[in-house]
Motif scaffolding. Structure first.
Motif, PDB file in Angstrom:
ATOM      1  N   TYR A  19      17.669  -3.233   5.023  1.00 28.50           N
ATOM      2  CA  TYR A  19      16.580  -4.203   4.990  1.00 28.50           C
ATOM      3  C   TYR A  19      15.330  -3.550   4.442  1.00 28.50           C
ATOM      4  CZ  TYR A  19      19.261  -7.202   8.193  1.00 28.50           C
ATOM      5  OH  TYR A  19      20.206  -7.989   8.777  1.00 28.50           O
ATOM      6  N   TYR A  20      14.554  -4.349   3.727  1.00 24.81           N
ATOM      7  CA  TYR A  20      13.243  -3.915   3.267  1.00 24.81           C
ATOM      8  C   TYR A  20      12.251  -5.001   3.635  1.00 24.81           C
ATOM      9  CZ  TYR A  20       9.220  -2.853   0.456  1.00 24.81           C
ATOM     10  OH  TYR A  20       7.938  -2.578   0.074  1.00 24.81           O
ATOM     11  N   GLY A  21      11.188  -4.655   4.320  1.00 23.23           N
ATOM     12  CA  GLY A  21      10.141  -5.605   4.673  1.00 23.23           C
ATOM     13  C   GLY A  21       8.915  -5.357   3.826  1.00 23.23           C
ATOM     14  N   GLY A  22       8.256  -6.429   3.407  1.00 29.16           N
ATOM     15  CA  GLY A  22       7.082  -6.263   2.570  1.00 29.16           C
ATOM     16  C   GLY A  22       6.094  -7.404   2.706  1.00 29.16           C
ATOM     17  N   TYR A  23       5.024  -7.299   1.920  1.00 25.28           N
ATOM     18  CA  TYR A  23       3.936  -8.276   1.895  1.00 25.28           C
ATOM     19  C   TYR A  23       3.728  -8.740   0.459  1.00 25.28           C
ATOM     20  CZ  TYR A  23      -0.747  -9.901   1.058  1.00 25.28           C
ATOM     21  OH  TYR A  23      -1.801 -10.651   0.628  1.00 25.28           O
ATOM     22  N   THR A  24       3.413 -10.011   0.289  1.00 25.72           N
ATOM     23  CA  THR A  24       3.078 -10.529  -1.036  1.00 25.72           C
ATOM     24  C   THR A  24       2.322 -11.852  -0.900  1.00 25.72           C
ATOM     25  OG1 THR A  24       3.967 -11.043  -3.241  1.00 25.72           O
ATOM     26  CG2 THR A  24       5.212 -11.881  -1.356  1.00 25.72           C
ATOM     27  N   THR A  25       1.780 -12.301  -2.022  1.00 22.26           N
ATOM     28  CA  THR A  25       1.200 -13.644  -2.097  1.00 22.26           C
ATOM     29  C   THR A  25       2.059 -14.541  -2.985  1.00 22.26           C
ATOM     30  OG1 THR A  25      -0.212 -12.980  -3.946  1.00 22.26           O
ATOM     31  CG2 THR A  25      -1.174 -12.868  -1.719  1.00 22.26           C
ATOM     32  N   ASP A  26       3.118 -13.972  -3.582  1.00 25.55           N
ATOM     33  CA  ASP A  26       3.999 -14.729  -4.482  1.00 25.55           C
ATOM     34  C   ASP A  26       5.437 -14.242  -4.278  1.00 25.55           C
ATOM     35  OD1 ASP A  26       5.495 -15.715  -6.665  1.00 25.55           O
ATOM     36  OD2 ASP A  26       3.762 -15.629  -8.000  1.00 25.55           O
TER      37      ASP A  26
END
Length: 88
Positions: A19-26
């Motif tokens: 798993y990879y967790g991340g942040y974005t606006t798109d």
């Protein structure tokens, strides 16, 4: 007047089943970046691509989304699976 921007915490399941967790606006753009090898260092490795987005949450502030990302990354694999299952 400024348009409210949505902020997302997301989880990818990589080809190697990590798993990879991340942040974005798109979300769409970010998934494309990961799968083209231009995303985070973690997903640049060929053995982790392609990845698929299996979960996301929407927040009104960047801070809240990044707090969710940080909290997720502190969990063990079984806790991450439980989190995704309970919140989907």
């Amino acid at each position: 007047m400024a348009v409210a921007k949505e902020h997302y915490f997301y989880v990818l399941e990589c080809k190697d089943l990590t798993y990879y967790g991340g942040y974005t606006t798109d979300l769409a753009r970010r998934l494309e970046e990961h799968n083209s090898g231009k995303g985070a260092k973690y997903t640049r490795l060929a053995k982790r691509r392609p990845a698929q987005m299996i979960y996301h949450e929407t927040f009104t502030t960047k801070s809240d989304a990044m707090k969710a990302e940080y909290a997720f990354k502190q969990l063990t694999r079984p806790q991450k699976e439980k989190y995704i299952q309970e919140n989907s």
